[in-house]
Write a protein that holds these residues in place. Structure first.
Motif, mmCIF file in Angstrom:
data_model
loop_
_atom_site.group_PDB
_atom_site.id
_atom_site.type_symbol
_atom_site.label_atom_id
_atom_site.label_comp_id
_atom_site.label_asym_id
_atom_site.label_seq_id
_atom_site.Cartn_x
_atom_site.Cartn_y
_atom_site.Cartn_z
ATOM 1 N N PHE B 228 -12.748 -19.261 34.128
ATOM 2 C CA PHE B 228 -12.914 -20.226 35.204
ATOM 3 C C PHE B 228 -11.742 -21.203 35.227
ATOM 4 C CE2 PHE B 228 -14.992 -24.219 36.748
ATOM 5 C CZ PHE B 228 -15.177 -23.791 38.046
ATOM 6 N N VAL B 229 -11.205 -21.512 34.043
ATOM 7 C CA VAL B 229 -10.102 -22.472 33.959
ATOM 8 C C VAL B 229 -8.909 -21.989 34.779
ATOM 9 C CG1 VAL B 229 -8.432 -23.513 32.393
ATOM 10 C CG2 VAL B 229 -10.824 -23.390 31.735
ATOM 11 N N TYR B 404 -22.042 -10.262 36.391
ATOM 12 C CA TYR B 404 -21.560 -10.463 37.754
ATOM 13 C C TYR B 404 -22.388 -11.500 38.492
ATOM 14 C CZ TYR B 404 -18.210 -6.757 37.227
ATOM 15 O OH TYR B 404 -17.148 -6.019 36.806
ATOM 16 N N ILE B 405 -23.692 -11.531 38.230
ATOM 17 C CA ILE B 405 -24.538 -12.546 38.873
ATOM 18 C C ILE B 405 -24.095 -13.939 38.417
ATOM 19 C CG2 ILE B 405 -26.874 -13.512 38.874
ATOM 20 C CD1 ILE B 405 -27.904 -10.645 38.914
ATOM 21 N N LEU B 409 -22.519 -16.753 40.806
ATOM 22 C CA LEU B 409 -23.160 -18.062 40.914
ATOM 23 C C LEU B 409 -22.127 -19.184 40.769
ATOM 24 C CD1 LEU B 409 -26.143 -18.676 41.281
ATOM 25 C CD2 LEU B 409 -26.259 -19.217 38.854
ATOM 26 N N ILE B 410 -21.212 -19.035 39.821
ATOM 27 C CA ILE B 410 -20.170 -20.052 39.627
ATOM 28 C C ILE B 410 -19.349 -20.194 40.903
ATOM 29 C CG2 ILE B 410 -18.084 -20.634 38.341
ATOM 30 C CD1 ILE B 410 -19.256 -19.179 35.967
ATOM 31 N N CYS B 415 -17.781 -22.882 46.118
ATOM 32 C CA CYS B 415 -17.492 -22.707 47.541
ATOM 33 C C CYS B 415 -18.510 -23.447 48.390
ATOM 34 C CB CYS B 415 -17.483 -21.225 47.896
ATOM 35 S SG CYS B 415 -16.183 -20.349 47.051
ATOM 36 N N PHE B 416 -19.778 -23.453 47.954
ATOM 37 C CA PHE B 416 -20.802 -24.143 48.729
ATOM 38 C C PHE B 416 -20.543 -25.649 48.737
ATOM 39 C CE2 PHE B 416 -25.175 -25.906 49.198
ATOM 40 C CZ PHE B 416 -25.404 -25.422 50.480
#
Lengths: 343, 434
Positions: B228-229, B404-405, B409-410, B415-416
């Motif tokens: 994620f970084v 993958y879920i 989710l991340i 994005c949301f």
């Protein structure tokens, strides 16, 4: 990081003036590796037993050990490796562009790759062959009965070409389901997207072992191809090719001569076998001929292990991958693993 | 009229309590009747949908909530589940660090990414919300340099040296403007900054480093970044850089100067016409053909440059759309007020054009952030690659959905939130009377 950015920008600017000099063919990879302080090794981003980072982010595996062995030979430190994970589609470009110094990425040695792609294979560290896996309830017992089957196949690999050849020779049709990686193929197969999963028999065995119900799947008896997997380097730098080739040979010879990571230190004090003495750098100047320290092979064996040891530790029968030595036994034990003499 | 006394008063003297409407005409019942069961066709559709939703949820919910959270391998998970069909979330529990911080990031340095993330929130707060004190803009300005220091480590002198280049440029330009015109002094400022960055700066920084390294942190190589970084680094840098570059390109495309216009059109059309993955391959593999073997050009920087270039081209077109939507009267009004080109852009044109373009801009941002997963193909270990390598370990070989879920989710959360913010901003900036 900043410094490399500066240098990169400078170089990019200087480029206009000097023209695209590209890879200077005369430059020595070995010198560049020593200069860089680490070996840049291209590996598979994730194949069980052959290459994958573990829970603490340390690369482990049979192919990874080869990278570590070369680093041990050059630097006397197997940790001086920068791993670049490469998909099968980009591996050759990465090698020829100089992004990596060598590939140890379960790559099949073929004529066109060796000659046309300007790669130099420096030996074989695993003799594999392509097989088929099917769900048991497909009710097929031979690959000859696979007429009209859908087949999961990794793109850009020799298995893709072998499959086409095999079905053509036997006058059968098939429908390919292209996938990008080993793990994706496994999922597609389990989800029923294809009837047949074909790849190297070693990977099939490892894959089947990880299934929830392995007994629901069978590997068909036919092995349809020869897949000698080995490390490779760029064409045109034979000295560098020699380093990689003889590192692998040293590991094989060590097993043949009974030198292990445990007893190597003891043997390095001097033995009655002159070949062991030459291998461990007690006699002769073999290391200097390669441009390496004389105890290069000693370092490889003590820090990484001989061929048999790395095999057992990563993919042997005691591991979850559980491969038998088979073709990969030493020539003295009925296999194909053979090293030219250290003389 | 015969007998007044017997007359019954028929007019109420007080109001009756209001009765509640009939039960079928109010609240959920009415809504259901009107929307779900109005007519036989809709009734059938409703029943079908309920059936589909039920079947989906009845297998998904037990799978998600009946999952195993602590186990050390997939085999152990399967043993605990004992044939039941449920998720093995233990893989997330065991390996979430690799997905968040990347597979190779040293665990002793995780705190640096935390600090960088918190500072990022502080740095973007004054940009996003005008109620936040303006003084925090200082953090926004120094954040890029702090971030480089926190993530890549080394001494703080390096980032300070780069920052000093901007100060050098500022003063060089200011002094030069006393003697020459604005065009030439801008050129002098740029040359001064380049001289500083490439010749003087590295020497000074090197000297300072050898005397006293300022707050040295352990150096982290680009290939150790991941998860994620790395998505955040590439995404945030790309977003922060592509908006200003996009504005400049959009203005350039509408410029009257033929050379500027041609260059901008060429840039936009070229980079918009090429797939991002091609640019990434060029950055990672082909660039090496043109550089001498000894030169290393940091891979993360190469990727950020390519992603920025790619999304600036898109951004330019989005903003050009906003510019085109402005009535001509706005431009004329700016001219009538006697504003020069830049004043007009700053005070009249851009605030309106950008407001119109908000949905498109955020759309590009979200696309850019999700495109960061493409770096997997050039050997950067982002979240998807981390997932693949986790699955290649013998303990977790065979696991798919859970990883993958989790990653999905991340991305969804990121994005949301961007999308919600843009809706809020649009609401806030709405000035029309619709």
């Amino acid at each position: 990081m900043k410094k490399s950015v500066f240098m990169g920008t400078l170089a990019a600017a200087g480029l206009v003036a000097t023209g695209a000099m590209a890879q200077d063919a005369g430059s020595s990879t070995l010198a560049a590796v020593k200069d860089h302080g680490a070996l840049k090794c291209g590996v598979n981003p994730g194949t069980p037993g052959f290459a994958a980072p573990d829970a603490s982010g340390v690369w482990k595996g049979f192919d990874v050990d080869l990278c570590r062995a070369v680093a041990a030979a050059i630097f006397g430190d197997p940790e001086k490796v920068e791993y670049t994970p490469l998909t099968s589609a980009v591996r050759f470009t990465a090698l020829s562009s100089g992004e990596v110094d060598m590939l140890a990425r379960n790559t099949t040695w073929t004529f066109s790759r060796d000659v046309d792609l300007k790669a130099e294979f420096t030996g074989v560290n695993y003799y594999d062959g392509q097989g088929f896996m099917i769900p048991k309830d497909l009710g097929v017992s031979s690959a000859k009965e696979l007429e009209g089957a859908t087949v999961c196949i990794e793109t850009g690999t020799t298995t893709e070409l072998n499959l086409a050849d095999y079905f053509r020779t036997n006058g059968m049709d098939y429908e390919p389901v292209p996938v990008e990686s080993f793990t994706e193929a496994q999922n597609q197969f389990l989800a029923g997207a294809c009837d047949v999963y074909t790849t190297d028999a070693s990977a099939l065995a490892a894959s089947r072992a990880s299934f929830e119900n392995p007994s629901d799947y069978v590997v068909l008896p036919e092995i349809i191809s020869k897949e000698p997997l080995g490390p490779l380097v760029r064409h045109g730098d034979s000295e560098w090719g020699d380093v990689v080739r003889w590192t692998l040979n040293a590991m094989v010879s060590a097993e043949e001569l009974g030198v292990t990571s445990e007893n190597a230190t003891e043997m390095a004090a001097g033995t009655d076998n002159p070949e062991i003495n030459r291998l461990l750098g007690v006699e002769g100047e073999l290391g200097a001929m390669l441009g390496l320290p004389n105890e290069w092979a000693f370092n490889v064996i003590t820090m990484v292990g001989n061929y048999g040891e790395t095999f057992e530790a990563n993919i042997g029968e005691s591991t979850p991958v559980g491969l038998a030595r088979g073709l990969n036994a030493l020539w003295t034990e009925g296999g194909l693993i053979y090293s030219p003499p250290f003389r | 009229m015969t007998d007044q006394k017997s007359t019954i008063a028929f007019v109420r003297t007080h109001m009756l309590e209001q009765l509640p409407p009939p039960r079928g005409e109010v609240g959920p019942a009415k809504w259901i009747k009107e929307n779900l069961f109005s007519g036989w066709f809709n009734t059938i559709l409703t029943l079908l949908s309920i059936f589909v939703i039920y079947t989906a949820l009845s297998s998904i919910i037990p799978w998600v909530f009946g999952g195993v959270w602590s186990a050390s391998s997939l085999a152990e998970c399967r043993e605990i589940l004992d044939g039941a069909h449920a998720a093995c979330w233990a893989v997330i529990n065991e390996r979430w660090q690799q997905i968040f911080y990347g597979t190779f990031f040293p665990s002793s340095e995780y705190w640096r990414t935390h600090v960088a993330f918190v500072l990022l929130l502080v740095a973007i707060a004054p940009v996003l919300f005008e109620t936040v004190p303006r003084k925090l803009l200082f953090v926004t300005v120094v954040y890029p340099f702090l971030m480089v220091w926190l993530i890549w480590g080394g001494s703080l002198w390096g980032p300070i040296g780069v920052a000093a280049g901007f100060i050098v440029a500022y003063y060089a330009g200011k002094i030069a403007s006393n003697y020459t015109g604005s065009g030439l002094s801008a050129l002098i400022a740029i040359v001064a900054a380049l001289v500083w960055w490439f010749f003087v700066g590295p020497l000074v920084v090197g000297m300072l480093d050898s005397v006293v390294p300022l707050l040295p942190l352990r150096e982290i190589q680009s290939r150790e970044l991941g998860g994620f970084v790395i998505s955040m680094i590439i995404g945030v840098s790309g977003i922060a850089l592509s908006l200003p570059i996009g504005i400049v390109l959009a203005l350039g495309r509408k410029s009257d100067l033929p050379l500027v216009k041609m260059m901008c059109v060429g840039f936009i059309e070229f980079f918009r016409g090429v797939p991002l993955i091609t640019l990434l391959f060029t950055a990672s593999l082909l660039l090496n053909y043109f550089l001498p073997p000894s030169v290393t050009f940091d891979l993360t920087v190469r990727v950020i440059v390519m992603v920025t270039i790619f999304s600036s081209a898109y951004m330019a077109e989005v903003i050009r759309g906003g510019l085109a939507a402005l009535p001509k009267g706005q431009y004329e009004a700016a001219d009538a007020l006697g504003l020069d080109y830049w004043q007009a852009q700053r005070l009249i044109i851009m605030p309106q054009a950008l407001k119109i373009s908000i949905p498109g801009i955020v759309n590009t941002f979200i696309g850019l952030f999700k495109d960061t997963t493409l770096v997997f193909f050039i050997g950067i270990f982002d979240m998807l690659a981390a997932a693949q390598s986790i699955r290649a370990n013998s303990e977790w070989n065979g696991i798919t959905w859970e990883l993958y879920i989790f990653i999905g989710l991340i991305f969804w959360v990121c994005c949301f939130s961007m999308s919600r913010y843009s809706q809020w901003l649009e609401q806030k900036l709405r000035t029309d009377h619709r």
